[in-house]
Write an enzyme that holds these catalytic residues in place. Structure first.
Site, PDB file in Angstrom:
ATOM      1  N   GLN A   1     -21.060 -73.967 -26.760  1.00  0.00           N
ATOM      2  CA  GLN A   1     -21.541 -75.283 -27.168  1.00  0.00           C
ATOM      3  C   GLN A   1     -22.592 -75.187 -28.274  1.00  0.00           C
ATOM      4  O   GLN A   1     -23.401 -76.089 -28.452  1.00  0.00           O
ATOM      5  CB  GLN A   1     -22.118 -76.031 -25.964  1.00  0.00           C
ATOM      6  CG  GLN A   1     -21.079 -76.361 -24.902  1.00  0.00           C
ATOM      7  CD  GLN A   1     -21.621 -77.260 -23.807  1.00  0.00           C
ATOM      8  OE1 GLN A   1     -21.924 -78.432 -24.028  1.00  0.00           O
ATOM      9  NE2 GLN A   1     -21.740 -76.720 -22.611  1.00  0.00           N
TER      10      GLN A   1
ATOM     11  N   ASP B   1     -34.315 -73.642 -21.840  1.00  0.00           N
ATOM     12  CA  ASP B   1     -33.062 -74.399 -21.742  1.00  0.00           C
ATOM     13  C   ASP B   1     -32.383 -74.454 -23.114  1.00  0.00           C
ATOM     14  O   ASP B   1     -33.040 -74.399 -24.154  1.00  0.00           O
ATOM     15  CB  ASP B   1     -33.380 -75.819 -21.250  1.00  0.00           C
ATOM     16  CG  ASP B   1     -32.135 -76.576 -20.828  1.00  0.00           C
ATOM     17  OD1 ASP B   1     -31.085 -75.942 -20.606  1.00  0.00           O
ATOM     18  OD2 ASP B   1     -32.212 -77.818 -20.716  1.00  0.00           O
ATOM     19  N   GLU B   2     -31.046 -74.573 -23.131  1.00  0.00           N
ATOM     20  CA  GLU B   2     -30.257 -74.726 -24.368  1.00  0.00           C
ATOM     21  C   GLU B   2     -30.608 -73.640 -25.396  1.00  0.00           C
ATOM     22  O   GLU B   2     -30.798 -73.922 -26.585  1.00  0.00           O
ATOM     23  CB  GLU B   2     -30.485 -76.118 -24.982  1.00  0.00           C
ATOM     24  CG  GLU B   2     -30.124 -77.281 -24.067  1.00  0.00           C
ATOM     25  CD  GLU B   2     -28.624 -77.508 -23.913  1.00  0.00           C
ATOM     26  OE1 GLU B   2     -27.841 -76.673 -24.411  1.00  0.00           O
ATOM     27  OE2 GLU B   2     -28.243 -78.498 -23.275  1.00  0.00           O
TER      28      GLU B   2
ATOM     29  N   ARG C   1     -16.617 -83.479 -22.360  1.00  0.00           N
ATOM     30  CA  ARG C   1     -17.407 -84.681 -22.031  1.00  0.00           C
ATOM     31  C   ARG C   1     -16.662 -85.548 -21.018  1.00  0.00           C
ATOM     32  O   ARG C   1     -17.261 -86.421 -20.384  1.00  0.00           O
ATOM     33  CB  ARG C   1     -17.671 -85.543 -23.287  1.00  0.00           C
ATOM     34  CG  ARG C   1     -18.487 -84.921 -24.407  1.00  0.00           C
ATOM     35  CD  ARG C   1     -19.736 -84.267 -23.946  1.00  0.00           C
ATOM     36  NE  ARG C   1     -19.518 -82.842 -23.719  1.00  0.00           N
ATOM     37  CZ  ARG C   1     -20.309 -82.068 -22.988  1.00  0.00           C
ATOM     38  NH1 ARG C   1     -21.355 -82.565 -22.381  1.00  0.00           N
ATOM     39  NH2 ARG C   1     -20.039 -80.795 -22.843  1.00  0.00           N
TER      40      ARG C   1
ATOM     41  N   LYS D   1     -26.514 -76.502 -14.834  1.00  0.00           N
ATOM     42  CA  LYS D   1     -27.569 -75.631 -15.375  1.00  0.00           C
ATOM     43  C   LYS D   1     -28.966 -76.215 -15.160  1.00  0.00           C
ATOM     44  O   LYS D   1     -29.903 -75.469 -14.901  1.00  0.00           O
ATOM     45  CB  LYS D   1     -27.337 -75.347 -16.863  1.00  0.00           C
ATOM     46  CG  LYS D   1     -27.553 -76.521 -17.795  1.00  0.00           C
ATOM     47  CD  LYS D   1     -27.393 -76.110 -19.233  1.00  0.00           C
ATOM     48  CE  LYS D   1     -27.590 -77.291 -20.167  1.00  0.00           C
ATOM     49  NZ  LYS D   1     -28.929 -77.861 -20.119  1.00  0.00           N
TER      50      LYS D   1
END
Length: 677
Positions: free
Chosen positions: A255, A224-225, A601, A37
C-alpha cells in the site's frame, strides 16, 4: 498501572498475539489491508505497560495523521484507568518534533515561542524574497520554489548541504531563495512543517546530550504506516532508536502509493538491514473483505517484484465475484454504474457505504453530471466538485463575458487572470465609474480608456484583454463553442500560466480543462452549456440523507465501503501514462499497488470497468483495456455480458508490456475495438 480490561488479548489471532508479545528488539509488522493493524499497535502499547516494561511516558508512538493519533489515543485510554495527559507520547512526526523543539529551541537558534508557518505564509515569504532579489515570479513560480525546498528538507538538506549540478540553472536560482528563506525564518523566530523534523534531526546530531536524554527516555518506539515514511523521518527514528533498538514499525509495502510526496518504500523493504536481528511478522488474515475480493487483489499484487510478499486470507464466505464490465464510452460507464446503484445496491446498502474510486480527479465529472440528472446525492471527498474548481470557474467566466458583455461578476473574476497589471486600484476605478454612470464594468473600461484616465501600465493590459473579448465574440459566430474555449485558453495565456508552473497541481488543472472542453461537446451551443453549468452549481446539492462517495484511489486509503466501483481501467489512464514515462517500472509497480488499495477498500462487492473509447480534446480515442485487468485471476472475476462477448480481445493472454510501452499487438487490438463497435 491498573488495566480496566484484563481480557485485552482475547479475540486476537495467533499472528496478532505474536506481534504484541514480541516487544523487545526490532520488529517489522507487515500488516495487510483490513488485518487489524491499529488494534495490534494499540494492544502492544497496553501490553508493554501491563508487563511493567515501561511507564506510559517512556513509550513513543508515531502516526502519519492527527486522526490516526486521536483514534489510537482513545483506544488506549479506554483500556487504562488514566487520564489522557498521562498516556504515551503519541502523535504525528511533526507534532512530536514540535514538542521536542520547544523544549530545546535554543539549540537550533530559536526560542520556545517560535511560530509554525502554514503554506499560505510560506508562499507570501517566498514572494517577498523574490521581489527583494529581483527574481521574476512569472518565470520562476513561488510554488515550484516551495516544492523544491520541501523536497530538499525531506532529504535532510539545509542550504549548505545542497549540491547542484553545474548546468541546472533552475535549482541554482532556487537555492539562492532557499538560503534567504531560512535566514528570514530564523529572524522571524519561525519554522515551516519541513523544518520541524529537519531541525529536530539537526538538534540530535549537534547535541549528543539531548539525543541521549530521549534515547534513554523512550524505551519503546512504535510507528504506524511506516511504508509512507521519507528519508528525514527514517533518520529521525534511527537516531532515537539507536541505543535500545526497541523499535516496532507497522505498515504494508503493498500500500505504498505516495512516492510523489517523498515516501521511500526502501525504508520499509530494507528495515531488517537497518536493524539487525529484526523479527518480521506478517498479518495476513483479513477482517474486511470477502474471499473473492481478497484473492483478486492478491493475484494482482503478486505481479510486483519489489515487495516482501504475503497473501491475504479470510474466514469469511466467498462472497460475490469481482464484476468486470466494458462500456462503449465514458458516458455509458457513468450511466451503467448509476443504474447498478439505483436498481440494486441502494436496496442492500446505505449510499454512504457505496464509493466510486477514480485514478484521476477529472473522471468524477461524468458521474457528477449523471447524479445531478437523476437526483442522486453525492459527495466529492478530498477534492472539489467539478464545476466549483477554480480553473473551471475561471474558464466559464471567460465564456460568460464572451456570451454577454454586461456580466460584471465574470468580468471581474478574469480581468487580471492571468496577471495583466490590472490591480485592485484599477478595478476600484472601473467600479466607481460604472456605478456613477450606471453602466457595466466593460463599458466603464472602454470609456475610461477613451478619456485617457487609465495609467499607462494598466492601459496596455486592459486594451489587450478588451481586444481579445471582441475577437472571441466574432470567432463565436464562425466556430463551435468548444473550439472557442480552446482558443480562449490559448490566447488569454491561461494554459501557458498553468504549464509554466510545472507542478502536479497545475498538471491536474490542465487535465480538468481538457475534461471541460470534452463536456462542452455534449451541448449544441454556448448558451445551452452555460445554462447547464449555472443549474449544476446553483442546485442545492447538500441533500439530507445518504450520498454516494466520489474520490480518488489515493484519497481512499485507510477507508472501507460495502461496495466499491473502480472505473476507467484503461492503458494511459490506469496505469497513468505520465507516471510510466517519468519513472518506468517503478511507477508501474506503484500503480499496481494503487489498484490493490482500490480493490481492498471493498467489504462485500467490487466493480471494475473500462470504456472502449473516450473523448480526448474533442476527438474519439480508442482505449486499450488496462494490463491490470489481464492480471486478475479468472476464478475471482465475473465478466458481465458485454465483456464476455469480446473475451478474445479483453483477455488476450499474449500481450506483453515493458515499462509503460505499448505492446506490438496494440494496432491489432485497436482494429478489434473498431470491429466490435
Amino acid at each position: 498501572m491498573e488495566i480496566i480490561k484484563q481480557n485485552y488479548l482475547d479475540k486476537l489471532n495467533d499472528k496478532q498475539k505474536q506481534a504484541i508479545l514480541n516487544f523487545d528488539g526490532p520488529c517489522l509488522i507487515v500488516a495487510g489491508a483490513g488485518s487489524g493493524k491499529t488494534k495490534v499497535l494499540t494492544t502492544r502499547v497496553i501490553h508493554i505497560i501491563k508487563e511493567k516494561k515501561a511507564w506510559p511516558n517512556q513509550i513513543l508512538c508515531v502516526t502519519f495523521t492527527n486522526k490516526a493519533a486521536r483514534e489510537m489515543q482513545n483506544r488506549i485510554a479506554s483500556f487504562l484507568n488514566e487520564k489522557i495527559s498521562s498516556l504515551p507520547w503519541l502523535g504525528t512526526f511533526h507534532s512530536v518534533s514540535a514538542k521536542l523543539l520547544r523544549r530545546h529551541a535554543e539549540s537550533v537558534g530559536l526560542n520556545s515561542r517560535f511560530t509554525i508557518i502554514d503554506q499560505e505564509d510560506q508562499l507570501r515569504l517566498v514572494k517577498n524574497i523574490c521581489k527583494a532579489e529581483n527574481i521574476d515570479i512569472k518565470k520562476l513560480s513561488p510554488k515550484i520554489i516551495i516544492a523544491l525546498i520541501n523536497q530538499w528538507k525531506n532529504k535532510g538538506l539545509l542550504p549548505k548541504n545542497v549540491i547542484i549540478k553545474k548546468r541546472n540553472v533552475l535549482e541554482k536560482n532556487i537555492l539562492v531563495v532557499y538560503k534567504f528563506y531560512q535566514e528570514r525564518l530564523k529572524i522571524l523566530n519561525s519554522c515551516d512543517f519541513g523544518d520541524l523534523i529537519l531541525l529536530c534531526v539537526k538538534m540530535f546530531e549537534e547535541n549528543p546530550d539531548i539525543l541521549e536524554l530521549y534515547q534513554n527516555n523512550f524505551k519503546y518506539i512504535l510507528v504506524d504506516e511506516y511504508q509512507d515514511s521519507n528519508f528525514i523521518q527514517s533518520k529521525w527514528l534511527n537516531l532515537l532508536a539507536k541505543k535500545r533498538n526497541n523499535i516496532c514499525c507497522v505498515g504494508d509495502d503493498d500500500q505504498s502509493i505516495y512516492s510523489w510526496r517523498g515516501a521511500e518504500i526502501r525504508n520499509f523493504l530494507d528495515f531488517s538491514k537497518t536493524y539487525k536481528n529484526t523479527i518480521i511478522i506478517k498479518l495476513e488474515q483479513n477482517y474486511r473483505s470477502t474471499k473473492n475480493i481478497l484473492s483478486a487483489a492478491s493475484g494482482l499484487i503478486s505481479k510486483n517484484n519489489d515487495r516482501l510478499g504475503k497473501k491475504l486470507w479470510t474466514e469469511d464466505k466467498d462472497g460475490e465475484q469481482v464484476k468486470l464490465t466494458c462500456y462503449k464510452n465514458g458516458r455509458e460507464e457513468a450511466t451503467g454504474i448509476s443504474n447498478i446503484i439505483e436498481q440494486s445496491l441502494k436496496k442492500k446498502y446505505s449510499l454512504n457505504n457505496v464509493s466510486i474510486l477514480v485514478r484521476a480527479i477529472f473522471q468524477t465529472r461524468e458521474f457528477e453530471e449523471r447524479f445531478l440528472k437523476i437526483g442522486m446525492g453525492y459527495r466529492v471527498i478530498g477534492g472539489t466538485k467539478f464545476y466549483e474548481r477554480s480553473e473551471i470557474k475561471d474558464s466559464v467566466a471567460f465564456l460568460r463575458v464572451v456570451n454577454q458583455k454586461n456580466d460584471d461578476l465574470a468580468f471581474e473574476r478574469i480581468i487580471n487572470t492571468p496577471k495583466r497589471s490590472i490591480g485592485d486600484r484599477a478595478i476600484k476605478q472601473l467600479h466607481d465609474y460604472a456605478r456613477s454612470h450606471k453602466i457595466s464594468l466593460e463599458s466603464s473600461a472602454i470609456e475610461l480608456l477613451q478619456l485617457n484616465k487609465i495609467k499607462p501600465k494598466t492601459k496596455f493590459g486592459l486594451v489587450s484583454i478588451l481586444n481579445l473579448f471582441n475577437k472571441w465574440r466574432l470567432d463565436l459566430k464562425q466556430k463551435k463553442h468548444y473550439e472557442i474555449m480552446e482558443i480562449i485558453l490559448d490566447e488569454s495565456g491561461y494554459s501557458k500560466m498553468l504549464k509554466d508552473k510545472k507542478d502536479l497541481e497545475s498538471e491536474g488543472r490542465l487535465e480538468n480543462l481538457k475534461e471541460l472542453i470534452r463536456a462542452m461537446h455534449d451541448f449544441d451551443n454556448l448558451q445551452g452549456f452555460l445554462e447547464h453549468v449555472a443549474l449544476a452549481t446553483s442546485i442545492d446539492q447538500d441533500w439530507d440523507g445518504e450520498k454516494v462517495n466520489l474520490m480518488t484511489m489515493h484519497a481512499a486509503k485507510g477507508l472501507e465501503f460495502d461496495a466499491v466501483f473502480l472505473p476507467g481501467w484503461e492503458e494511459g489512464l490506469f496505469p497513468h501514462q505520465k507516471s510510466l514515462e517519468d519513472k518506468g517500472n517503478l511507477a508501474l509497480e506503484e500503480e499496481r499497488r494503487l489498484a490493490y488499495v482500490g480493490l481492498t477498500r471493498a467489504k462485500k462487492e467490487s466493480f471494475i470497468s473500462f470504456a472502449m473509447s473516450r473523448i480526448y480534446r474533442g476527438d474519439w480515442v480508442d482505449s486499450l483495456a488496462s494490463r491490470f485487468i489481464d492480471e486478475l485471476p479468472d476464478e475471482n472475476i465475473k465478466r458481465e455480458e458485454d465483456v464476455q462477448d469480446n473475451e478474445d480481445f479483453f483477455f488476450n493472454q499474449d500481450i506483453e508490456y515493458e515499462e509503460g510501452v505499448r505492446s506490438p499487438g496494440y494496432a491489432r487490438l485497436q482494429k478489434k475495438l473498431k470491429r466490435i463497435k
